[in-house]
Design a protein around this motif. Structure first.
Motif, mmCIF file in Angstrom:
data_model
loop_
_atom_site.group_PDB
_atom_site.id
_atom_site.type_symbol
_atom_site.label_atom_id
_atom_site.label_comp_id
_atom_site.label_asym_id
_atom_site.label_seq_id
_atom_site.Cartn_x
_atom_site.Cartn_y
_atom_site.Cartn_z
ATOM 1 N N VAL A 49 0.839 -1.205 0.000
ATOM 2 C CA VAL A 49 0.000 0.000 0.000
ATOM 3 C C VAL A 49 0.872 1.253 0.000
ATOM 4 O O VAL A 49 0.632 2.194 -0.770
ATOM 5 N N SER A 50 1.892 1.268 0.813
ATOM 6 C CA SER A 50 2.784 2.425 0.889
ATOM 7 C C SER A 50 3.501 2.657 -0.444
ATOM 8 O O SER A 50 3.604 3.795 -0.922
ATOM 9 N N SER A 51 3.955 1.587 -1.044
ATOM 10 C CA SER A 51 4.641 1.694 -2.326
ATOM 11 C C SER A 51 3.710 2.211 -3.412
ATOM 12 O O SER A 51 4.079 3.075 -4.214
ATOM 13 N N ILE A 52 2.489 1.691 -3.443
ATOM 14 C CA ILE A 52 1.505 2.157 -4.426
ATOM 15 C C ILE A 52 1.217 3.639 -4.211
ATOM 16 O O ILE A 52 1.167 4.420 -5.172
ATOM 17 N N GLN A 53 1.047 4.035 -2.977
ATOM 18 C CA GLN A 53 0.763 5.440 -2.689
ATOM 19 C C GLN A 53 1.912 6.324 -3.163
ATOM 20 O O GLN A 53 1.690 7.346 -3.810
ATOM 21 N N ASP A 54 3.135 5.934 -2.845
ATOM 22 C CA ASP A 54 4.292 6.741 -3.228
ATOM 23 C C ASP A 54 4.389 6.891 -4.740
ATOM 24 O O ASP A 54 4.547 7.989 -5.263
ATOM 25 N N LYS A 55 4.300 5.776 -5.453
ATOM 26 C CA LYS A 55 4.499 5.799 -6.899
ATOM 27 C C LYS A 55 3.315 6.414 -7.638
ATOM 28 O O LYS A 55 3.491 7.276 -8.497
ATOM 29 N N CYS A 56 2.119 5.982 -7.339
ATOM 30 C CA CYS A 56 0.946 6.444 -8.086
ATOM 31 C C CYS A 56 0.565 7.876 -7.739
ATOM 32 O O CYS A 56 0.202 8.650 -8.624
ATOM 33 N N TYR A 57 0.647 8.227 -6.485
ATOM 34 C CA TYR A 57 0.247 9.577 -6.103
ATOM 35 C C TYR A 57 1.199 10.599 -6.707
ATOM 36 O O TYR A 57 0.772 11.612 -7.256
ATOM 37 N N SER A 58 2.501 10.332 -6.647
ATOM 38 C CA SER A 58 3.452 11.297 -7.200
ATOM 39 C C SER A 58 3.323 11.394 -8.722
ATOM 40 O O SER A 58 3.554 12.447 -9.303
ATOM 41 N N LYS A 59 2.915 10.302 -9.370
ATOM 42 C CA LYS A 59 2.747 10.295 -10.824
ATOM 43 C C LYS A 59 1.455 11.004 -11.240
ATOM 44 O O LYS A 59 1.431 11.727 -12.237
ATOM 45 N N CYS A 60 0.388 10.802 -10.504
ATOM 46 C CA CYS A 60 -0.947 11.229 -10.950
ATOM 47 C C CYS A 60 -1.447 12.536 -10.332
ATOM 48 O O CYS A 60 -2.410 13.113 -10.832
ATOM 49 N N VAL A 61 -0.852 12.972 -9.251
ATOM 50 C CA VAL A 61 -1.342 14.184 -8.581
ATOM 51 C C VAL A 61 -0.193 15.186 -8.465
ATOM 52 O O VAL A 61 0.491 15.265 -7.439
ATOM 53 N N PRO A 62 0.035 15.966 -9.544
ATOM 54 C CA PRO A 62 1.164 16.893 -9.532
ATOM 55 C C PRO A 62 0.994 18.068 -8.566
ATOM 56 O O PRO A 62 1.962 18.551 -7.988
ATOM 57 N N LYS A 63 -0.262 18.522 -8.393
ATOM 58 C CA LYS A 63 -0.534 19.650 -7.494
ATOM 59 C C LYS A 63 -1.658 19.239 -6.544
ATOM 60 O O LYS A 63 -2.835 19.337 -6.872
ATOM 61 N N PRO A 64 -1.315 18.747 -5.346
ATOM 62 C CA PRO A 64 -2.357 18.318 -4.399
ATOM 63 C C PRO A 64 -3.323 19.454 -4.068
ATOM 64 O O PRO A 64 -2.941 20.609 -3.946
ATOM 65 N N SER A 65 -4.591 19.090 -3.972
ATOM 66 C CA SER A 65 -5.619 20.054 -3.579
ATOM 67 C C SER A 65 -6.618 19.332 -2.678
ATOM 68 O O SER A 65 -6.364 18.212 -2.240
ATOM 69 N N THR A 66 -7.736 19.942 -2.431
ATOM 70 C CA THR A 66 -8.713 19.350 -1.516
ATOM 71 C C THR A 66 -9.499 18.212 -2.140
ATOM 72 O O THR A 66 -10.126 17.433 -1.427
ATOM 73 N N ALA A 67 -9.484 18.098 -3.466
ATOM 74 C CA ALA A 67 -10.221 17.029 -4.146
ATOM 75 C C ALA A 67 -9.468 16.617 -5.413
ATOM 76 O O ALA A 67 -8.692 17.394 -5.969
#
Length: 105
Positions: A49-67
């Motif tokens: 889960v941690s690995s998926i979060q690290d890789k996918c989130y950094s790839k797919c969410v370039p500018k974090p926001s509220t949604a």
């Protein structure tokens, strides 16, 4: 990602037979082994889960926001699917090789 977090958190030591022996004494060797296997499985799920979060989130969410917007949602879903598919393929290949190597002993 939240779904993955809740999936990992749903595992606890009681899910894996980590209870004490029914006779009230110390746990048997089988119970200790079962408990350790459960803890190892939990650690593997948390690492995945941690690995998926690290890789996918950094790839797919370039500018974090509220949604998440539509692109981010689709990107995360696709990334997670590919990651899990790849993980399963690698795991099956590893287990097949392990079985083959044990057959030669």
């Amino acid at each position: 990602i939240l779904l993955l977090n809740s999936f990992a958190m749903s595992f606890d030591s009681s899910s894996f037979g980590a209870s004490g022996s029914s006779s009230g004494g110390s746990p048997s060797a089988d119970q200790v082994i079962q408990s350790l296997q459960g803890q190892l499985q939990l650690a593997k799920v948390q690492e995945l889960v941690s690995s998926i979060q690290d890789k996918c989130y950094s790839k797919c969410v370039p500018k974090p926001s509220t949604a998440l917007d539509g692109y981010e949602t689709k990107c995360l879903a696709g990334c997670i699917d590919r990651y899990l598919d790849t993980y399963n393929i690698v795991q099956r290949a590893y287990l097949d090789n392990l079985k083959k190597s044990q057959a030669f002993r």
